[in-house]
Design an enzyme around this catalytic site. Structure first.
Site, PDB file in Angstrom:
ATOM      1  CE  LYS A  52      -7.216   6.139   0.339  1.00 51.18           C
ATOM      2  NZ  LYS A  52      -8.149   7.009  -0.417  1.00 51.18           N
ATOM      3  CE1 TYR A  96      -4.177   1.281  -0.370  1.00 53.37           C
ATOM      4  CE2 TYR A  96      -3.714   2.553   1.610  1.00 53.37           C
ATOM      5  CZ  TYR A  96      -4.515   2.292   0.515  1.00 53.37           C
ATOM      6  OH  TYR A  96      -5.639   3.043   0.303  1.00 53.37           O
TER       7      TYR A  96
HETATM    8  P1  NAD Z   1     -12.373   3.247  -8.642  1.00 52.13           P
HETATM    9  O1  NAD Z   1     -11.244   2.984  -9.556  1.00 52.13           O
HETATM   10  O2  NAD Z   1     -13.695   2.739  -9.015  1.00 52.13           O
HETATM   11  O3  NAD Z   1     -12.494   4.797  -8.305  1.00 52.13           O
HETATM   12  C1  NAD Z   1     -11.384   5.663  -8.228  1.00 52.13           C
HETATM   13  C2  NAD Z   1     -11.830   6.963  -8.862  1.00 52.13           C
HETATM   14  O4  NAD Z   1     -10.813   7.970  -8.732  1.00 52.13           O
HETATM   15  C3  NAD Z   1     -12.120   6.819 -10.370  1.00 52.13           C
HETATM   16  O5  NAD Z   1     -13.445   7.215 -10.637  1.00 52.13           O
HETATM   17  C4  NAD Z   1     -11.128   7.767 -11.019  1.00 52.13           C
HETATM   18  O6  NAD Z   1     -11.658   8.408 -12.163  1.00 52.13           O
HETATM   19  C5  NAD Z   1     -10.918   8.763  -9.893  1.00 52.13           C
HETATM   20  N1  NAD Z   1      -9.699   9.564 -10.098  1.00 52.13           N
HETATM   21  C6  NAD Z   1      -8.412   9.139 -10.104  1.00 52.13           C
HETATM   22  N2  NAD Z   1      -7.597  10.179 -10.404  1.00 52.13           N
HETATM   23  C7  NAD Z   1      -8.402  11.270 -10.565  1.00 52.13           C
HETATM   24  C8  NAD Z   1      -8.178  12.622 -10.910  1.00 52.13           C
HETATM   25  N3  NAD Z   1      -6.940  13.097 -11.147  1.00 52.13           N
HETATM   26  N4  NAD Z   1      -9.245  13.464 -10.999  1.00 52.13           N
HETATM   27  C9  NAD Z   1     -10.496  13.016 -10.774  1.00 52.13           C
HETATM   28  N5  NAD Z   1     -10.779  11.743 -10.463  1.00 52.13           N
HETATM   29  C10 NAD Z   1      -9.732  10.879 -10.369  1.00 52.13           C
HETATM   30  O7  NAD Z   1     -11.903   2.619  -7.222  1.00 52.13           O
HETATM   31  P2  NAD Z   1     -12.525   2.663  -5.748  1.00 52.13           P
HETATM   32  O8  NAD Z   1     -11.871   1.536  -5.042  1.00 52.13           O
HETATM   33  O9  NAD Z   1     -13.996   2.748  -5.799  1.00 52.13           O
HETATM   34  O10 NAD Z   1     -11.908   4.009  -5.155  1.00 52.13           O
HETATM   35  C11 NAD Z   1     -12.674   5.037  -4.554  1.00 52.13           C
HETATM   36  C12 NAD Z   1     -12.029   5.475  -3.241  1.00 52.13           C
HETATM   37  O11 NAD Z   1     -12.140   4.422  -2.283  1.00 52.13           O
HETATM   38  C13 NAD Z   1     -10.541   5.807  -3.344  1.00 52.13           C
HETATM   39  O12 NAD Z   1     -10.255   6.917  -2.508  1.00 52.13           O
HETATM   40  C14 NAD Z   1      -9.895   4.556  -2.749  1.00 52.13           C
HETATM   41  O13 NAD Z   1      -8.611   4.810  -2.239  1.00 52.13           O
HETATM   42  C15 NAD Z   1     -10.892   4.258  -1.653  1.00 52.13           C
HETATM   43  N6  NAD Z   1     -10.829   2.930  -1.058  1.00 52.13           N
HETATM   44  C16 NAD Z   1     -10.856   1.806  -1.839  1.00 52.13           C
HETATM   45  C17 NAD Z   1     -10.795   0.553  -1.254  1.00 52.13           C
HETATM   46  C18 NAD Z   1     -10.814  -0.697  -2.100  1.00 52.13           C
HETATM   47  O14 NAD Z   1     -10.380  -1.759  -1.626  1.00 52.13           O
HETATM   48  N7  NAD Z   1     -11.284  -0.651  -3.317  1.00 52.13           N
HETATM   49  C19 NAD Z   1     -10.729   0.420   0.158  1.00 52.13           C
HETATM   50  C20 NAD Z   1     -10.719   1.580   0.930  1.00 52.13           C
HETATM   51  C21 NAD Z   1     -10.757   2.825   0.314  1.00 52.13           C
END
Ligand code: NAD
Length: 264
Positions: free
Chosen positions: A163, A156
């Site tokens: 984060k 990570y």
């Molecule tokens: P995802 O890939 O579906 O979503 C990530 C989003 O970030 C995408 O829509 C992408 O377009 C956007 N993004 C990236 N760079 C960008 C930029 N420069 N400008 C605008 N948008 C941008 O994946 P996800 O897992 O749904 O991620 C959403 C959030 O959840 C993130 O903050 C991620 O760190 C967090 N998260 C994910 C998990 C997991 O296991 N998937 C766990 C905890 C937290």
């Protein structure tokens, strides 16, 4: 939850496809009666986001790349023109070079460190600044974080450092905006197979480890994150701000491997 969000309007940033956590949140809010606006990042995602927006009757507020302040301004201008005010904002945006979401944190480059921090941390402050101006009657802001902020998780790396900074930002923003009755919270979601997650080294191993060792013995779904988001974004969460809410099937309380966990 039917009717819980009647009369409430807000922006959801971070839908990439129907596996996105932002999509789980959008569905829960729409089911509860909220009016939604979505953004997309670039033309490739536009084609995916538009049909999803249609499914929920959501307004497509346009392209937004959080590294480009003008594109953020354009989205908030579109919201102001359409609604005049908003009640909530969901920030589900993060990015880091996948070459650095593997191996050692100590090898992180300055370029990727700064880019990761800009997109995954500063962007929450950038969008909250704009949202504040449209939240005269108070509001609720929500971002997404992960346990890698608190404890070292394999691969990570720089995203864990980002984060941790994001979680601190939530608390500072909550204090600044509290007097205006604008609440700022985060959900710390357990691992979910999304586009962003697929960039993390050995993600399947992390997912399995969680399934075997979390108290609920499974991984969390985007629908479950959506329902917890609904609580924080609705009046049900009106006494809660600056909170990092774990929605991870309980994984964060565990001290060691479960005795019944199989080898992976
Ligand atoms: P995802 O890939 O579906 O979503 C990530 C989003 O970030 C995408 O829509 C992408 O377009 C956007 N993004 C990236 N760079 C960008 C930029 N420069 N400008 C605008 N948008 C941008 O994946 P996800 O897992 O749904 O991620 C959403 C959030 O959840 C993130 O903050 C991620 O760190 C967090 N998260 C994910 C998990 C997991 O296991 N998937 C766990 C905890 C937290």
């Amino acid at each position: 939850t039917r009717g819980l969000m009647n009369g409430k309007r807000g922006l959801i940033m971070g839908v990439a496809n129907n596996r996105s956590i932002a999509w789980g949140i959008a569905k829960a809010l729409a089911d509860a009666g909220a009016e939604l606006a979505l953004t997309y990042q670039g033309d490739a995602l536009k084609k995916r986001v538009e049909p999803l927006a249609d499914q929920l009757g959501a307004f497509v507020a346009g392209h937004c790349d959080v590294t480009d302040g003008d594109s953020i301004d354009a989205v908030f201008k579109a919201l102001e023109d359409k609604w005049g005010k908003i009640d909530f904002l969901v920030h589900a945006v993060a990015f880091s070079d996948k070459d650095e979401l593997t191996g050692r944190y100590v090898d992180t480059t300055s370029d990727n460190f700064n880019r990761t921090m800009d997109i995954s941390v500063y962007s929450l402050t950038a969008v909250t600044q704009r949202a504040e101006k449209l939240m005269d009657d108070g509001g609720s802001v929500l971002t997404l974080t992960y346990y890698g902020a608190e404890k070292v998780m394999p691969h990570y790396n720089v995203m864990g450092v980002a984060k941790a900074a994001l979680e601190a930002s939530v608390k500072y923003l909550a204090m600044d905006l509290g007097p205006k009755q604008i609440r700022v919270n985060a959900i710390s979601a357990g691992p979910i197979k999304t586009l962003a997650a697929s960039g993390i080294g050995d993600f399947r191993y992390i997912l399995k480890w969680n399934e075997y060792n979390a108290p609920l013995r499974r991984s969390v779904s985007i629908e479950e994150v959506g329902d917890s988001a609904l609580y924080l974004l609705s009046d049900m969460g009106r006494g809660v701000t600056g909170e990092i809410q774990h929605v991870d099937c309980g994984y964060n309380i565990v001290g060691m491997k479960a005795v019944d966990a199989p080898d992976i």
